[in-house]
Scaffold this active site. Structure first.
Site, PDB file in Angstrom:
ATOM      1  N   CYS A 270       0.827  -1.210   0.000  1.00 24.02           N
ATOM      2  CA  CYS A 270       0.000   0.000   0.000  1.00 24.02           C
ATOM      3  C   CYS A 270       0.863   1.264   0.000  1.00 24.02           C
ATOM      4  O   CYS A 270       1.979   1.264   0.518  1.00 24.02           O
ATOM      5  CB  CYS A 270      -0.874   0.030   1.246  1.00 24.02           C
ATOM      6  SG  CYS A 270      -1.805  -1.470   1.495  1.00 24.02           S
TER       7      CYS A 270
ATOM      8  N   ARG B  41       4.693   0.615  -6.283  1.00 24.57           N
ATOM      9  CA  ARG B  41       4.683  -0.281  -5.128  1.00 24.57           C
ATOM     10  C   ARG B  41       3.736  -1.454  -5.323  1.00 24.57           C
ATOM     11  O   ARG B  41       3.810  -2.437  -4.597  1.00 24.57           O
ATOM     12  CB  ARG B  41       4.268   0.500  -3.866  1.00 24.57           C
ATOM     13  CG  ARG B  41       5.249   1.575  -3.481  1.00 24.57           C
ATOM     14  CD  ARG B  41       4.649   2.512  -2.456  1.00 24.57           C
ATOM     15  NE  ARG B  41       4.504   1.902  -1.158  1.00 24.57           N
ATOM     16  CZ  ARG B  41       5.440   1.872  -0.215  1.00 24.57           C
ATOM     17  NH1 ARG B  41       6.611   2.423  -0.462  1.00 24.57           N
ATOM     18  NH2 ARG B  41       5.228   1.315   0.946  1.00 24.57           N
TER      19      ARG B  41
ATOM     20  N   TRP C 208      -2.949  -2.605  -1.592  1.00 26.90           N
ATOM     21  CA  TRP C 208      -2.540  -3.952  -2.046  1.00 26.90           C
ATOM     22  C   TRP C 208      -3.221  -4.909  -1.082  1.00 26.90           C
ATOM     23  O   TRP C 208      -2.863  -4.973   0.093  1.00 26.90           O
ATOM     24  CB  TRP C 208      -1.014  -4.068  -1.977  1.00 26.90           C
ATOM     25  CG  TRP C 208      -0.449  -5.293  -2.608  1.00 26.90           C
ATOM     26  CD1 TRP C 208      -0.178  -5.482  -3.939  1.00 26.90           C
ATOM     27  CD2 TRP C 208      -0.045  -6.496  -1.944  1.00 26.90           C
ATOM     28  NE1 TRP C 208       0.356  -6.725  -4.127  1.00 26.90           N
ATOM     29  CE2 TRP C 208       0.449  -7.375  -2.938  1.00 26.90           C
ATOM     30  CE3 TRP C 208      -0.057  -6.937  -0.622  1.00 26.90           C
ATOM     31  CZ2 TRP C 208       0.923  -8.643  -2.637  1.00 26.90           C
ATOM     32  CZ3 TRP C 208       0.421  -8.199  -0.326  1.00 26.90           C
ATOM     33  CH2 TRP C 208       0.904  -9.041  -1.333  1.00 26.90           C
TER      34      TRP C 208
ATOM     35  N   ASN D 169      -1.279   1.265   5.882  1.00 28.55           N
ATOM     36  CA  ASN D 169      -0.392   0.313   5.209  1.00 28.55           C
ATOM     37  C   ASN D 169       0.100  -0.653   6.270  1.00 28.55           C
ATOM     38  O   ASN D 169       0.683  -0.232   7.269  1.00 28.55           O
ATOM     39  CB  ASN D 169       0.788   1.075   4.573  1.00 28.55           C
ATOM     40  CG  ASN D 169       1.832   0.137   3.977  1.00 28.55           C
ATOM     41  OD1 ASN D 169       1.587  -1.059   3.846  1.00 28.55           O
ATOM     42  ND2 ASN D 169       2.979   0.688   3.621  1.00 28.55           N
ATOM     43  N   GLY D 170      -0.161  -1.946   6.085  1.00 31.73           N
ATOM     44  CA  GLY D 170       0.292  -2.935   7.070  1.00 31.73           C
ATOM     45  C   GLY D 170      -0.825  -3.898   7.415  1.00 31.73           C
ATOM     46  O   GLY D 170      -1.808  -4.016   6.668  1.00 31.73           O
TER      47      GLY D 170
ATOM     48  N   GLU E 133      18.227 -16.236  -9.965  1.00 29.29           N
ATOM     49  CA  GLU E 133      17.734 -14.880 -10.229  1.00 29.29           C
ATOM     50  C   GLU E 133      17.084 -14.808 -11.623  1.00 29.29           C
ATOM     51  O   GLU E 133      16.035 -14.181 -11.794  1.00 29.29           O
ATOM     52  CB  GLU E 133      18.896 -13.879 -10.090  1.00 29.29           C
ATOM     53  CG  GLU E 133      18.606 -12.457 -10.549  1.00 29.29           C
ATOM     54  CD  GLU E 133      17.431 -11.774  -9.842  1.00 29.29           C
ATOM     55  OE1 GLU E 133      16.899 -12.306  -8.861  1.00 29.29           O
ATOM     56  OE2 GLU E 133      17.026 -10.699 -10.335  1.00 29.29           O
TER      57      GLU E 133
ATOM     58  N   LYS F 163      13.159 -13.680 -12.423  1.00 29.21           N
ATOM     59  CA  LYS F 163      12.770 -12.566 -13.313  1.00 29.21           C
ATOM     60  C   LYS F 163      11.690 -13.010 -14.286  1.00 29.21           C
ATOM     61  O   LYS F 163      10.716 -12.311 -14.527  1.00 29.21           O
ATOM     62  CB  LYS F 163      13.980 -12.096 -14.117  1.00 29.21           C
ATOM     63  CG  LYS F 163      14.837 -10.971 -13.731  1.00 29.21           C
ATOM     64  CD  LYS F 163      14.398  -9.757 -13.015  1.00 29.21           C
ATOM     65  CE  LYS F 163      13.866  -9.943 -11.663  1.00 29.21           C
ATOM     66  NZ  LYS F 163      14.590  -9.540 -10.524  1.00 29.21           N
TER      67      LYS F 163
ATOM     68  N   GLU G 113       8.353 -13.459 -12.500  1.00 28.06           N
ATOM     69  CA  GLU G 113       7.773 -12.192 -12.052  1.00 28.06           C
ATOM     70  C   GLU G 113       7.104 -11.401 -13.158  1.00 28.06           C
ATOM     71  O   GLU G 113       6.002 -10.922 -12.984  1.00 28.06           O
ATOM     72  CB  GLU G 113       8.896 -11.279 -11.520  1.00 28.06           C
ATOM     73  CG  GLU G 113       9.254 -11.457 -10.104  1.00 28.06           C
ATOM     74  CD  GLU G 113      10.187 -10.340  -9.656  1.00 28.06           C
ATOM     75  OE1 GLU G 113      11.324 -10.267 -10.173  1.00 28.06           O
ATOM     76  OE2 GLU G 113       9.782  -9.552  -8.810  1.00 28.06           O
TER      77      GLU G 113
ATOM     78  N   HIS H 119      18.132 -36.115 -10.874  1.00 21.71           N
ATOM     79  CA  HIS H 119      17.574 -36.685  -9.639  1.00 21.71           C
ATOM     80  C   HIS H 119      16.080 -36.408  -9.543  1.00 21.71           C
ATOM     81  O   HIS H 119      15.507 -36.457  -8.458  1.00 21.71           O
ATOM     82  CB  HIS H 119      18.319 -36.127  -8.422  1.00 21.71           C
ATOM     83  CG  HIS H 119      19.759 -36.531  -8.418  1.00 21.71           C
ATOM     84  ND1 HIS H 119      20.176 -37.804  -8.093  1.00 21.71           N
ATOM     85  CD2 HIS H 119      20.880 -35.856  -8.771  1.00 21.71           C
ATOM     86  CE1 HIS H 119      21.485 -37.880  -8.214  1.00 21.71           C
ATOM     87  NE2 HIS H 119      21.930 -36.708  -8.635  1.00 21.71           N
TER      88      HIS H 119
ATOM     89  N   LYS I 149       6.342  -3.705  -4.852  1.00 25.05           N
ATOM     90  CA  LYS I 149       7.775  -3.390  -4.889  1.00 25.05           C
ATOM     91  C   LYS I 149       8.408  -3.559  -3.524  1.00 25.05           C
ATOM     92  O   LYS I 149       9.495  -4.076  -3.385  1.00 25.05           O
ATOM     93  CB  LYS I 149       7.961  -1.947  -5.392  1.00 25.05           C
ATOM     94  CG  LYS I 149       9.419  -1.489  -5.464  1.00 25.05           C
ATOM     95  CD  LYS I 149      10.173  -2.282  -6.499  1.00 25.05           C
ATOM     96  CE  LYS I 149      11.639  -1.918  -6.598  1.00 25.05           C
ATOM     97  NZ  LYS I 149      12.403  -2.936  -7.351  1.00 25.05           N
TER      98      LYS I 149
HETATM   99  C1  AGP Z   1      12.704  -8.666  -7.140  1.00 18.55           C
HETATM  100  O1  AGP Z   1      12.572  -8.616  -8.518  1.00 18.55           O
HETATM  101  C2  AGP Z   1      11.459  -8.847  -6.430  1.00 18.55           C
HETATM  102  N1  AGP Z   1      10.526  -7.835  -6.705  1.00 18.55           N
HETATM  103  C3  AGP Z   1      11.557  -9.220  -4.970  1.00 18.55           C
HETATM  104  O2  AGP Z   1      11.977 -10.539  -4.949  1.00 18.55           O
HETATM  105  C4  AGP Z   1      12.491  -8.377  -4.064  1.00 18.55           C
HETATM  106  O3  AGP Z   1      13.812  -8.568  -4.420  1.00 18.55           O
HETATM  107  C5  AGP Z   1      12.267  -8.774  -2.605  1.00 18.55           C
HETATM  108  O4  AGP Z   1      10.930  -8.491  -2.262  1.00 18.55           O
HETATM  109  C6  AGP Z   1      13.202  -8.094  -1.650  1.00 18.55           C
HETATM  110  O5  AGP Z   1      13.038  -6.713  -1.665  1.00 18.55           O
HETATM  111  P1  AGP Z   1      14.097  -5.752  -1.008  1.00 18.55           P
HETATM  112  O6  AGP Z   1      15.364  -5.907  -1.759  1.00 18.55           O
HETATM  113  O7  AGP Z   1      13.501  -4.396  -1.152  1.00 18.55           O
HETATM  114  O8  AGP Z   1      14.258  -6.179   0.421  1.00 18.55           O
END
Ligand code: AGP
Length: 610
Positions: free
Chosen positions: A2, A27, A74, A100-101, A483, A487, A490, A506, A605
């Site tokens: 949020c 966000r 969110w 937010n929370g 990683e 990507k 996501e 395996h 985000k």
């Molecule tokens: C990365 O592409 C993601 N959006 C997510 O995994 C992110 O890296 C993770 O939420 C950690 O966020 P931070 O680095 O702000 O702690």
């Protein structure tokens, strides 16, 4: 997660709030709303969906006023809907709140209020905040007193913006576990979840700390701790520009941020590894004495930051010979990790606000461990609470999918590893000089990869119908695979898995067929023969294969269907280069699939709730 914006002053609040919410779109959100005091009443306009829906609503139902709060939601408690969107009002529209929370004890408070005859319209935990404040207000307390009393009852995490119909000269902000900044203007003041939301109006900000409440008028900002003692807070002057948070002609923030990597990696390296010699960790206390007192290191983070941390774990163990345990923060915090004053905990976070990482930091400190934070967002909670901070200088990262922060975090891991190794005598000056020269060459090598991005674009077109992707690799290549796979998940919403190449047979090799794409990272040349065997194994079962290898490696071209070449570098530095083609491939796959690249579905985000 949020986003909150609030305004009190002489200008029209609606446009300022909507402008601020636009800057917080990155966000992630599923509904949005504003509450404006029009001189006699609080008017709430809120709607499910994108901000464009809210803007339409505001145009259709114009409302004016110089006090207001805004929110992008969110969803956590209750589906995304008009009713569940914020702001939430108390029953007779006396109090409006944005939150937010998560309020963990909201059911208990809700039941208590229900028994006293209160009614609720939403399924959210947030609505009870407006109602409990209103209850205390109606019991005869002042607005301020009612907020202090209500907040003392809330358990969980929350950043709040609160206004009251009878007290239009005040905007109250509360922070516990979710970030909130206060912007100081001239005859006007602001609150926001993040600086970009108010950067068009002011560069002077206060960071609200844990359990603090700010009572804000157009001319004053008073900050209190939870016992209501006044707090003196230094003002922070924001030095970066709003342009840093805008697209500068790129189709997406993600593409812009991918292209910023040469500059960011250069800056991160040059700040810490100056051409004048040595490694400059600034005020970070990690000299011989501190390092001699460390038995073990933890690397703790979430998502992409965790994968960058894995590179650090690998290198510190390999080069410095110190045991390093890596844990995702959401597991670390509940597993009673072995921590004491001889433990160094390295937390990694772009936003510096990730709830699980922040909690991991706090647990570590409570057990006497020293915490070093590798962070991007200056002044963020993690940066403020860690014993030491290594800022990565990546600037605002707006796309939900992290790219430039990962590269800068990996660069930070290289620098940290060299520093520890040199300090403990595990690396000679001569060895370091070789690495130093190679570190300086990384930015131009990243540029070479970016200049050839047509390769990834063509491959994304070739494999646009693929729905199952495996990323494989060995050693550091396996860490990069993780990683790369994240990507693709996501932003292209594709099923993809990262596997240690040797582990395929395996189990997962059973899934490989002619509809599978296998991306093999093969930049670790000491392991190349092994990886080539694994590529042959999946090819024999019908898979399509792309290899990412260092230039000059011709053997791999005989095996893989397609090869993306990256410039040659030392094996330990290859991850930062080998990851760039994965970023570009995911980006172009997402373009082909028409997804919302900068704001992928269901993602936020900054994950400020656990
Ligand atoms: C990365 O592409 C993601 N959006 C997510 O995994 C992110 O890296 C993770 O939420 C950690 O966020 P931070 O680095 O702000 O702690």
């Amino acid at each position: 997660m949020c986003g909150i914006v609030g305004y009190i002053g002489k200008q029209q609040a609606p446009s300022i709030l909507i402008d601020g919410l636009t800057k917080l779109e990155y966000r992630g959100y599923d509904s949005a709303g504003v509450a404006i005091f029009d001189g006699s009443d609080i008017n709430v306009l809120k709607t499910k969906g994108r901000l464009s829906n809210l803007i339409k609503l505001v145009i259709e139902h114009p409302v004016s006023g110089t006090l207001g709060i805004g929110h992008t939601r969110w969803a956590t408690h209750g589906a995304p809907s008009d009713i569940n969107a914020h702001p939430h009002m108390s029953e007779d529209s006396e109090i409006a709140v944005v939150h937010n929370g998560i309020i963990e004890n909201y059911m208990e408070i809700k039941e208590e209020l229900l028994k006293s005859g209160w009614h609720f319209v939403s399924e959210t935990d947030s609505e009870i905040i407006a109602c409990i404040i209103d209850k205390y207000y109606k019991d005869g307390m002042s607005f301020e007193d009612a907020v202090f009393k209500a907040v003392a009852r809330l358990e969980g995490s929350y950043a709040l913006g609160i206004i009251c119909k009878d007290c239009p000269e005040k905007l109250i902000a509360v922070r516990k576990g979710s970030p909130l900044v206060i912007g100081k203007g001239n005859g006007e003041n602001f609150i926001a979840s993040d600086i970009p939301a108010i950067l068009n109006y002011t560069r002077e900000v206060y960071f609200l700390e844990e359990d603090e409440i700010a009572v804000i008028t157009e001319d004053s900002i008073a900050i209190y701790d939870k016992d209501r003692n006044a707090v003196n807070r230094d003002i922070y002057h924001v030095t970066w520009d709003i342009e840093a948070a805008e697209k500068s002609g790129y189709a997406h923030f993600m593409l812009k941020e991918i292209h910023e990597q040469p500059k960011i990696v250069r800056e991160t390296i040059l700040k810490r590894v100056p051409e004048s010699g040595g490694i400059d960790l600034d005020n970070i206390k990690l000299g011989k004495e501190e390092l001699d007192n460390i038995d073990r290191i933890y690397v703790v983070a979430c998502g992409t930051a965790y994968y960058a941390g894995l590179i650090g774990k690998h290198l510190i163990e390999k080069i410095c010979r110190i045991p390093v345990i890596s844990e995702v923060a959401s597991e670390f915090r509940y597993k009673d990790p072995i921590l004491d004053e001889r433990t160094l905990v390295i937390v990694v976070s772009q936003s510096g606000e990730t709830a699980d990482t922040l909690e991991a930091l706090r647990i570590s400190k409570r057990h006497g461990a020293r915490v070093l934070a590798i962070v991007n967002a200056v002044g963020s909670s993690i940066a403020r609470e860690a014993d030491d901070v290594f800022y990565i200088l990546a600037g605002p990262e707006i796309a939900v999918a992290s790219t430039k922060a990962y590269s800068a975090q990996v660069a930070a891991m290289y620098i940290l590893t060299c520093h520890i190794a040199l300090t403990l005598g595990k690396m000679s000056e001569e060895e370091f000089e070789v690495i130093r020269a190679e570190l300086y060459s990384l930015p131009s090598k990243i540029e070479v990869i970016l200049n050839n991005k047509s390769v990834e674009k063509k491959l994304a077109a070739k494999y646009k119908d693929v729905r199952n992707v495996f990323f494989i690799g060995r050693g550091l290549d396996y860490l990069v695979s993780q990683e790369g796979s994240l990507k693709l998940k996501e932003i292209a919403y594709l099923h993809s898995e990262a596997y240690a190449a040797g582990e395929l047979k395996h189990g997962p090799i059973a899934m490989i067929d002619e509809n599978t794409l296998v991306v093999a990272i093969a930049a670790q040349e000491d392991l190349i023969e092994k990886t080539i065997s694994n590529i042959k194994e999946v090819k024999a079962r019908g898979a399509n294969t792309i290899a990412i290898a260092m230039k000059g490696n011709t053997k791999i071209a005989d095996v893989a269907d397609d090869v993306i070449y990256i410039p040659r570098t030392m094996g330990i530095l290859a991850p930062i280069l080998a990851n760039i083609p994965d970023q570009l491939f995911a980006y172009y796959m997402a373009i082909n699939l028409g997804t919302d690249i900068d704001k992928p579905r269901n993602l936020a985000k900054s994950v400020t709730v656990e």
